[in-house]
Design an enzyme around this catalytic site. Sequence first.
Site, PDB file in Angstrom:
ATOM      1  N   LYS A   1       0.860  -1.189   0.000  1.00  0.00           N
ATOM      2  CA  LYS A   1       0.000   0.000   0.000  1.00  0.00           C
ATOM      3  C   LYS A   1       0.889   1.229   0.000  1.00  0.00           C
ATOM      4  O   LYS A   1       2.020   1.187   0.497  1.00  0.00           O
ATOM      5  CB  LYS A   1      -0.893   0.020   1.246  1.00  0.00           C
ATOM      6  CG  LYS A   1      -2.116   0.895   1.098  1.00  0.00           C
ATOM      7  CD  LYS A   1      -3.213   0.201   0.321  1.00  0.00           C
ATOM      8  CE  LYS A   1      -4.405   1.068   0.078  1.00  0.00           C
ATOM      9  NZ  LYS A   1      -5.481   0.320  -0.603  1.00  0.00           N
TER      10      LYS A   1
HETATM   11  P1  NAD Z   1     -13.131   8.018  -3.761  1.00  0.00           P
HETATM   12  O1  NAD Z   1     -12.120   9.030  -3.379  1.00  0.00           O
HETATM   13  O2  NAD Z   1     -13.476   7.831  -5.192  1.00  0.00           O
HETATM   14  O3  NAD Z   1     -14.508   8.280  -2.974  1.00  0.00           O
HETATM   15  C1  NAD Z   1     -14.581   8.465  -1.595  1.00  0.00           C
HETATM   16  C2  NAD Z   1     -15.993   8.936  -1.275  1.00  0.00           C
HETATM   17  O4  NAD Z   1     -16.133   9.055   0.144  1.00  0.00           O
HETATM   18  C3  NAD Z   1     -16.338  10.307  -1.820  1.00  0.00           C
HETATM   19  O5  NAD Z   1     -17.693  10.336  -2.214  1.00  0.00           O
HETATM   20  C4  NAD Z   1     -16.128  11.250  -0.634  1.00  0.00           C
HETATM   21  O6  NAD Z   1     -16.880  12.448  -0.709  1.00  0.00           O
HETATM   22  C5  NAD Z   1     -16.630  10.344   0.469  1.00  0.00           C
HETATM   23  N1  NAD Z   1     -16.162  10.719   1.800  1.00  0.00           N
HETATM   24  C6  NAD Z   1     -14.953  11.204   2.153  1.00  0.00           C
HETATM   25  N2  NAD Z   1     -14.929  11.441   3.481  1.00  0.00           N
HETATM   26  C7  NAD Z   1     -16.141  11.085   3.951  1.00  0.00           C
HETATM   27  C8  NAD Z   1     -16.726  11.082   5.226  1.00  0.00           C
HETATM   28  N3  NAD Z   1     -16.051  11.485   6.295  1.00  0.00           N
HETATM   29  N4  NAD Z   1     -18.017  10.633   5.334  1.00  0.00           N
HETATM   30  C9  NAD Z   1     -18.710  10.217   4.261  1.00  0.00           C
HETATM   31  N5  NAD Z   1     -18.197  10.187   3.025  1.00  0.00           N
HETATM   32  C10 NAD Z   1     -16.933  10.619   2.876  1.00  0.00           C
HETATM   33  O7  NAD Z   1     -12.598   6.655  -3.113  1.00  0.00           O
HETATM   34  P2  NAD Z   1     -12.949   5.172  -3.559  1.00  0.00           P
HETATM   35  O8  NAD Z   1     -11.956   4.734  -4.577  1.00  0.00           O
HETATM   36  O9  NAD Z   1     -14.405   5.085  -3.852  1.00  0.00           O
HETATM   37  O10 NAD Z   1     -12.607   4.383  -2.226  1.00  0.00           O
HETATM   38  C11 NAD Z   1     -13.519   4.315  -1.122  1.00  0.00           C
HETATM   39  C12 NAD Z   1     -13.048   3.225  -0.183  1.00  0.00           C
HETATM   40  O11 NAD Z   1     -12.976   1.984  -0.882  1.00  0.00           O
HETATM   41  C13 NAD Z   1     -11.669   3.404   0.449  1.00  0.00           C
HETATM   42  O12 NAD Z   1     -11.663   2.842   1.733  1.00  0.00           O
HETATM   43  C14 NAD Z   1     -10.753   2.571  -0.434  1.00  0.00           C
HETATM   44  O13 NAD Z   1      -9.589   2.160   0.218  1.00  0.00           O
HETATM   45  C15 NAD Z   1     -11.677   1.416  -0.720  1.00  0.00           C
HETATM   46  N6  NAD Z   1     -11.311   0.658  -1.907  1.00  0.00           N
HETATM   47  C16 NAD Z   1     -11.244   1.254  -3.117  1.00  0.00           C
HETATM   48  C17 NAD Z   1     -10.911   0.502  -4.239  1.00  0.00           C
HETATM   49  C18 NAD Z   1     -10.900   1.085  -5.623  1.00  0.00           C
HETATM   50  O14 NAD Z   1     -10.667   0.316  -6.584  1.00  0.00           O
HETATM   51  N7  NAD Z   1     -11.147   2.360  -5.799  1.00  0.00           N
HETATM   52  C19 NAD Z   1     -10.604  -0.868  -4.091  1.00  0.00           C
HETATM   53  C20 NAD Z   1     -10.702  -1.449  -2.824  1.00  0.00           C
HETATM   54  C21 NAD Z   1     -11.055  -0.665  -1.734  1.00  0.00           C
END
Ligand code: NAD
Length: 458
Positions: free
Chosen positions: A115
Amino acid sequence: MNKTKQIVQNSLDALMKDDTFIPELTGETRAQAFTSLASILSTPNHVHKSFLRIPLENGQVVRIPAYRVQHNNALGPYKGGIRFHETVNEDEVINLASLMTLKNALHDVPFGGGKGGLVINPRTLSEKELHLICKKYVRYFSDSLGPDKDIPAPDVGSGEREMDWMMAEYKSIRPGTPYRGSFTGKSVVNGGSLGRREATGKGVYFTFRYLFHDFLQNQKSLLTKTDNSYAKTVAEFENKPMKLAIQGFGNVGSIAALEAYQCTFLQNKVVAVSDRNVTLYNEDGLNIPSLVKYTKDNKGDLPVSAEELAVAGVKADVLNREDILYLNVDSLILAALEDQIRTDNMEKIKAPIIVEGANAPVTKDADEYLSQKGVIIIPDILANAGGVIVSYLEWLQGRETQFYSEEEVFSQLFKKMKGTLDSILPVFFGDSFTLRQNCYIQSVTRLSTVLYRQGKLY
Ligand code: NAD
């Protein structure tokens, strides 16, 4: 001890007592092997930290903390996203890297766990500044990265643009060496895979839908004839409409919401979504395609006022950001950040099913409390592996320079996730462990077997 370490240790304890696991290991040799396993799995192989020196456009020069953690590579090259967020810290990156090791082992993806993180708020930086940060990140960590060493991908705050920049920098640092597999989550024109952007959100929803439709239909007798309280909860939802709330409307949350909205297998209604600013609620169901369009036109943010909702063409009540967690819904999909459900708010949770789209959104104490109350928590390493599974397909396509259709990518994604679910769910409904504990036991068993065969348990 954090939650990940604790459950890994519990899994090792269970495995140690299981005589069918590597039966040739006995007595003191067995005890020593398990001590080795505990030390290997509870600590990362490498923690790289640098301070990137970045001249900002306003003339100021800043030092940005940057991390690359390589947890374990027993199953293949280290693999994991790079988070761009102002709260990134070393412990968090280490924990996320160890989750990647377990996730890849669980789904039998031939990668290890890694990571990365940058302590920045990308919203406050210009495109030029972000480009420089991405290039410097690759330059500072270039000795550790590469298609057969460590393959980053996007995470919160980063996306295909950043992966394209990083791959280009890697290519210019190492001319003449293979580079397409150095980063995944790239744009399709730049060697990315069709379907990668949607993969995590699709996989999250697939996991939920598979449990409440396919598995419920096919394994009805298993679910109805047991005393297992989790099985009873699932069986009660047969042919019943379900109300869903989805926290986070970024890459993962918005795609999961769209999948739920379009699902023809379940009678789902997405009644609430939220982001960093608000919760939107409509008990008759939200118009998700219109919200997705609005966020695309408005830097990713949901509408926050009656005027903005009118622009989006969406009917909803505007609630506080946190309110989404406490709604009276059937399922809460967490797709924002970690530690969203904690000791101080766990008693307010009403949903009987929680799906972890985000990594580690439920803390250790909250996990224990809710699980004891009978809440089914579909854990991160099971539900959100779609991204890394399609990253693996992207890496393969890059090596072969043969690219798959979107249909082929999703078919392989769902086949892989179905395989894992079919191996985990019958065990889960037949024993007294939580779904998370079952997933960890499967991951730790696979990792332990490989480490033993590699002669690492001395
Ligand atoms: P992103 O940045 O695209 O979206 C994050 C979302 O969360 C946004 O809508 C943002 O406004 C919202 N957010 C931020 N702070 C917040 C809060 N305090 N309360 C409520 N909403 C809040 O990120 P993502 O890629 O969608 O990732 C989200 C989660 O999924 C993370 O934990 C990431 O590690 C995990 N994840 C992502 C992927 C991927 O392929 N993108 C894969 C596995 C896990």
